[in-house]
Write a protein that holds these residues in place. Structure first.
Motif, PDB file in Angstrom:
ATOM      1  N   VAL A  69      67.683  40.856  48.882  1.00  0.00           N
ATOM      2  CA  VAL A  69      67.487  39.424  48.737  1.00  0.00           C
ATOM      3  C   VAL A  69      68.622  38.846  47.895  1.00  0.00           C
ATOM      4  N   MET A  70      68.751  37.537  47.962  1.00  0.00           N
ATOM      5  CA  MET A  70      69.764  36.857  47.181  1.00  0.00           C
ATOM      6  C   MET A  70      69.333  36.794  45.724  1.00  0.00           C
ATOM      7  N   GLY A  71      70.234  37.123  44.813  1.00  0.00           N
ATOM      8  CA  GLY A  71      69.921  37.132  43.391  1.00  0.00           C
ATOM      9  C   GLY A  71      69.660  35.733  42.850  1.00  0.00           C
ATOM     10  N   GLY A  72      68.920  35.671  41.751  1.00  0.00           N
ATOM     11  CA  GLY A  72      68.635  34.395  41.110  1.00  0.00           C
ATOM     12  C   GLY A  72      69.418  34.248  39.813  1.00  0.00           C
ATOM     13  N   ASP A  73      68.933  33.399  38.932  1.00  0.00           N
ATOM     14  CA  ASP A  73      69.610  33.189  37.659  1.00  0.00           C
ATOM     15  C   ASP A  73      69.494  34.444  36.789  1.00  0.00           C
ATOM     16  N   PRO A  74      70.520  34.757  36.007  1.00  0.00           N
ATOM     17  CA  PRO A  74      70.495  35.963  35.175  1.00  0.00           C
ATOM     18  C   PRO A  74      69.398  35.900  34.115  1.00  0.00           C
ATOM     19  N   LEU A  75      68.861  37.075  33.780  1.00  0.00           N
ATOM     20  CA  LEU A  75      67.846  37.149  32.722  1.00  0.00           C
ATOM     21  C   LEU A  75      68.463  36.885  31.356  1.00  0.00           C
ATOM     22  N   LEU A  76      69.644  37.467  31.112  1.00  0.00           N
ATOM     23  CA  LEU A  76      70.312  37.305  29.823  1.00  0.00           C
ATOM     24  C   LEU A  76      71.408  36.256  29.924  1.00  0.00           C
ATOM     25  N   LYS A  77      71.650  35.569  28.825  1.00  0.00           N
ATOM     26  CA  LYS A  77      72.635  34.493  28.810  1.00  0.00           C
ATOM     27  C   LYS A  77      73.950  35.001  28.235  1.00  0.00           C
ATOM     28  N   LEU A  78      75.038  34.764  28.968  1.00  0.00           N
ATOM     29  CA  LEU A  78      76.361  35.124  28.465  1.00  0.00           C
ATOM     30  C   LEU A  78      76.778  34.087  27.428  1.00  0.00           C
ATOM     31  N   ILE A  79      76.966  34.552  26.186  1.00  0.00           N
ATOM     32  CA  ILE A  79      77.238  33.600  25.105  1.00  0.00           C
ATOM     33  C   ILE A  79      78.692  33.637  24.641  1.00  0.00           C
ATOM     34  N   ALA A  80      79.420  34.687  24.926  1.00  0.00           N
ATOM     35  CA  ALA A  80      80.819  34.763  24.501  1.00  0.00           C
ATOM     36  C   ALA A  80      81.507  35.923  25.204  1.00  0.00           C
ATOM     37  N   SER A 106      75.558  31.708  38.768  1.00  0.00           N
ATOM     38  CA  SER A 106      74.216  32.191  39.096  1.00  0.00           C
ATOM     39  C   SER A 106      74.343  33.504  39.854  1.00  0.00           C
ATOM     40  N   GLY A 107      73.217  34.135  40.140  1.00  0.00           N
ATOM     41  CA  GLY A 107      73.247  35.392  40.881  1.00  0.00           C
ATOM     42  C   GLY A 107      73.167  35.200  42.375  1.00  0.00           C
ATOM     43  N   ALA A 108      73.330  33.937  42.852  1.00  0.00           N
ATOM     44  CA  ALA A 108      73.165  33.665  44.279  1.00  0.00           C
ATOM     45  C   ALA A 108      74.236  34.325  45.131  1.00  0.00           C
ATOM     46  N   GLY A 109      75.350  34.719  44.534  1.00  0.00           N
ATOM     47  CA  GLY A 109      76.410  35.358  45.304  1.00  0.00           C
ATOM     48  C   GLY A 109      76.238  36.855  45.466  1.00  0.00           C
ATOM     49  N   PHE A 110      75.113  37.386  45.008  1.00  0.00           N
ATOM     50  CA  PHE A 110      74.903  38.838  45.040  1.00  0.00           C
ATOM     51  C   PHE A 110      73.602  39.172  45.760  1.00  0.00           C
ATOM     52  N   MET A 111      73.640  40.273  46.522  1.00  0.00           N
ATOM     53  CA  MET A 111      72.459  40.747  47.219  1.00  0.00           C
ATOM     54  C   MET A 111      71.874  41.931  46.447  1.00  0.00           C
ATOM     55  N   ILE A 112      70.575  41.824  46.121  1.00  0.00           N
ATOM     56  CA  ILE A 112      69.915  42.856  45.312  1.00  0.00           C
ATOM     57  C   ILE A 112      68.646  43.317  46.022  1.00  0.00           C
ATOM     58  N   ARG A 113      68.068  44.409  45.541  1.00  0.00           N
ATOM     59  CA  ARG A 113      66.903  45.004  46.204  1.00  0.00           C
ATOM     60  C   ARG A 113      65.679  44.098  46.091  1.00  0.00           C
ATOM     61  N   GLY A 114      65.039  43.876  47.246  1.00  0.00           N
ATOM     62  CA  GLY A 114      63.873  43.020  47.287  1.00  0.00           C
ATOM     63  C   GLY A 114      62.578  43.777  47.008  1.00  0.00           C
ATOM     64  N   LYS A 115      61.479  43.068  47.059  1.00  0.00           N
ATOM     65  CA  LYS A 115      60.163  43.624  46.743  1.00  0.00           C
ATOM     66  C   LYS A 115      59.812  44.787  47.655  1.00  0.00           C
ATOM     67  N   ASN A 116      60.211  44.719  48.918  1.00  0.00           N
ATOM     68  CA  ASN A 116      59.854  45.749  49.900  1.00  0.00           C
ATOM     69  C   ASN A 116      61.001  46.709  50.187  1.00  0.00           C
TER      70      ASN A 116
END
Length: 754
Positions: A561-572, A543-553
């Motif tokens: 803020v702490m990252g969430g689940d990725p938008l795209l799925k790694l398939i291979a 998941s993206g929980a191990g990364f800090m990314i730019r928040g709304k403000n």
């Protein structure tokens, strides 16, 4: 060597405070017109093989660049000797420190990423100046991008400038070189390269600092302060204190100087200066230098102040590797080494110095403060038995040990700089100042066909080959080239642990379309998917929980803020061995993208990390969307945007989850705009976008990846890819995709056939 300088002028209100404008802002906003100017060295080899190094005045106005023999502010009406455009294909690479004649300079390579034959080099007296010029060229590229976004007419004009026939100047250059041959025959050889040593002084305002956070990935260190002295804190990493491995300790102190100044002091070989702060090293000698960022050093120390039973002198050989991150943070790695030029020496006992690293990072100061500050961290590895014995039983003996002397170097730097106020308040050679422009320019000045040449091509030619140049340079050498600086950058005030979820990023995909089901068993890559964390030579998608990314403000308070689940799925994931870098890999007939299952995916992002080695490797990651992309979204603009836009937005955050601590320090955890660090090529076709990332295009990246490959079978590496958000409506950021590479084996890569 002459002191070089860099100045920046931005159109503003005329007040003392600096103005700042970032390219890519909203279409009706008033934009600042930035001008950068200052002294640099133009270096290279002319047509008859002679190396030249000429002092030149470089001027960057919007996306246009000019090179003068003299300062145009002091010589009104003077014509530039070189002029050109900073186009979307321009790249600026830091080549590190190089000895030219009898002096050291820091070199920038300017080249076309689509045609490596078009290139040139400029050099500066200090690493800080290099950083400023890189920012200047980056602003020029942003200006070009902004003009591209303004309308059809501007796009046509810029395209004409970028696609001009670069052969137009070559006959002139050849005739110029022919004249030089005649001069050499009558004794007019190249002039003396360098005239005087550079200084390390600085005058940086309170706003001249970088992001103050420690990184964009969450690390697993658990630091405990175990001792303080002279305003310096000593920490121990207690996360793995019982593992039996080497103990990692660090010394941390706030130093009243700019990071550029501290970095130059640490790298300085001057014995008289080093005696003032370094309690360990008596003499330091350069044995050999590689690629500007890697050196082999020989040092000695006097045992008088250490607890050696034998009072014979000690010597040691170690390698020193350094680089600067995109946020301006310097990292220096020091590892014990051997070298044939420095065998054991009579009367000296060869010592193995502790592996250590430096990190020098500028920090924010209170409003109104005129003193720059940076956080200096020295980290080193100590044998557990000795460390615990010194810490608990014989602290007095520890204070006479080599590790303690190393840890004291931060305190020594702190006191040395306090005792030399000139290091804080005299002007730094690299200079940025904000004011109303004194030298105005209009578009009509650049309508002539000669000016449509891109600057990397213009600077590649020897710009001074006549006898008059020598006298011009002598006049410049007698002038004092000092100006004042204020850097404009953003600082991170803190971050929130609030997470962004994948739902926040759903606007990126077309919600009117029913999503397809992406089953990973339908897609097959050459590297296996891991079953659990104990599996090796495999990949997983965390998941993206191990990364800090730019928040709304973020634009208001710089919060992350702490990252969430990725938008795209790694398939291979594919792991290939190749003879040379392989671009457009998605077009290979046996590639996953060309399979029946691949063609049914609404959209696929293919990341081809080209790893330089012997042989070369390609790590290819395939990220899939279950719905088509929303064309008006940030992802849609990125996928269908220009290469310049993609370069300015494509971001990667690395994290070494498990592995040797020195590799962790080398890789770091800071987000990196890949398009500005290395050459990236883009291929947009059908239902996919491929990004070919040439890691070997940067000397720093090559050096770091070389270290990583040496330990790769013991590393667990996490990567997150993002599109950088720069506008309020693009926030919060979201994690586009992630991958975890678990203890990859080099011999498992399969050959890729053409």
């Amino acid at each position: 060597m002459e002191t070089s300088s860099l100045k920046k002028a931005g159109s503003g209100s005329g007040s003392e405070g600096p103005t700042h404008s970032v390219a890519g802002g909203r279409g009706g906003e008033e934009r600042g017109s930035f001008e950068y100017f200052g002294w640099v060295y133009h270096i290279g080899v002319n047509s008859i093989g002679h190396e030249y190094c000429h002092l030149r005045f470089l001027f960057i106005r919007r996306k246009y660049v000019e090179l003068y023999k003299r300062d145009p502010h002091e010589n009104p009406g003077i014509k530039p000797i070189r002029r050109g455009v900073v186009g979307p294909s321009l790249m600026v690479e830091e080549l590190g420190r190089r000895k030219v004649n009898r002096g050291d300079v820091y070199v920038l390579r300017i080249y076309n990423r689509l045609d490596d034959s078009k290139k040139g080099e400029i050099a500066c007296a200090t690493a800080g100046e290099v950083r400023k010029w890189m920012e200047a060229f980056d602003h020029a590229k942003q200006q070009a991008e902004y003009e591209l976004s303004r309308g059809h007419n501007n796009r046509n004009k810029l395209n004409m400038e970028e696609e001009i026939n670069l052969d137009d100047h070559r006959p002139i250059v050849r005739r110029y070189a022919h004249g030089l041959r005649k001069l050499i025959k009558i004794g007019q050889g190249p002039e003396t390269l360098l005239r005087q040593s550079s200084n390390l002084n600085t005058d940086v305002g309170p706003d001249g600092f970088f992001e103050g956070d420690s990184g964009d990935a969450i690390e697993r260190h658990k630091w405990k302060c175990v001792r303080t002295f002279n305003g310096v804190r000593i920490f121990e990493d207690v996360a793995d204190s019982k593992s039996g491995k080497g103990v990692i300790v660090k010394s941390v102190g706030v130093v009243d100087a700019h990071a550029d100044t501290v970095f130059d002091i640490i790298l300085n070989f001057d014995r008289s200066k080093r005696y003032e702060w370094d309690t360990l090293i008596s003499d330091l000698e350069l044995v050999e230098s590689y690629d500007g960022h890697y050196e082999i050093l020989y040092g000695t120390n006097d045992p008088t102040y250490l607890s050696h039973r034998s009072q014979c002198k000690r010597d040691f050989v170690f390698s020193r590797q350094w680089f600067r991150g995109q946020d301006g943070t310097y990292t220096i790695l020091q590892v014990p080494s051997i070298h044939k030029k420095k065998p054991p020496r009579s009367g000296y006992r060869r010592t193995r110095i502790n592996p250590s690293s430096w990190e020098i990072r500028c920090i924010n100061t209170s409003m109104g403060s005129n003193t720059p500050k940076c956080l200096v961290t020295q980290m080193l590895e100590i044998q557990p038995a000795g460390w615990f014995r010194w810490q608990r039983i014989h602290p007095s003996k520890f204070e006479k040990s080599v590790p303690y002397a190393l840890l004291c170097q931060v305190a020594g730097l702190k006191e040395y700089i306090l005792a030399n106020p000139a290091l804080n308040f005299e002007s730094l050679p690299t200079v940025v100042h904000s004011k109303i422009s004194d030298v105005s320019v209009t578009n009509s000045e650049y309508d002539d066909g000669e000016l449509r040449d891109e600057f990397y091509d213009a600077i590649a030619a020897d710009s001074s080959s006549s006898s008059s140049d020598e006298s011009d340079d002598d006049k410049l050498g007698n002038k004092e080239l000092k100006v004042k600086m204020k850097n404009i950058s953003w600082a991170i005030a803190g971050f929130s642990l609030k997470r962004t979820s994948a739902a926040d990023a759903n606007k990126e995909l077309d919600s009117s379309v029913v999503p397809i089901i992406l089953e990973t068993n339908q897609f097959h890559g050459s590297m296996q998917k891991g079953r659990d964390d104990t599996d090796t030579n495999c990949w997983t998608s965390p998941s993206g929980a191990g990364f800090m990314i730019r928040g709304k403000n973020y634009l208001k308070d710089n919060s992350k803020v702490m990252g969430g689940d990725p938008l795209l799925k790694l398939i291979a994931v594919d792991w290939f061995k190749v003879d040379k870098s392989f671009d457009r890999i998605a077009l290979h007939p046996r590639n996953l993208v060309q399979s029946e299952a691949g063609k049914k995916v609404p959209f696929m992002l293919v990341i081809n990390l080209q790893v330089p080695a012997k042989p070369n490797y390609s790590m290819v990651m395939y990220y899939a969307a279950d719905r088509p992309i929303n064309k008006n979204s940030l992802l849609g603009k990125f996928v269908d945007g220009s290469d310049m836009y993609r370069d300015s937005r494509f971001k990667l955050i690395p994290s070494i989850v498990e592995g040797y601590w020195m590799v962790k320090r080398a890789v770091g955890t800071k987000a990196c705009l890949l398009g500005k660090a290395v050459t990236c090529k883009y291929l947009r076709q059908d239902n996919f976008l491929e990004i070919d990332v040439d890691i070997g295009s940067s000397t720093v990246a090559r050096s770091v990846i070389g270290l990583v490959l040496g330990y790769v079978t013991s590393l667990v590496v996490d990567l997150a890819i993002l599109i950088e958000a720069k506008e309020e409506e693009e926030l919060p950021e979201y994690v586009l995709g992630t991958v975890r590479l678990n203890r990859v084996r080099l011999d498992s890569a399969i050959p890729l056939e053409n």
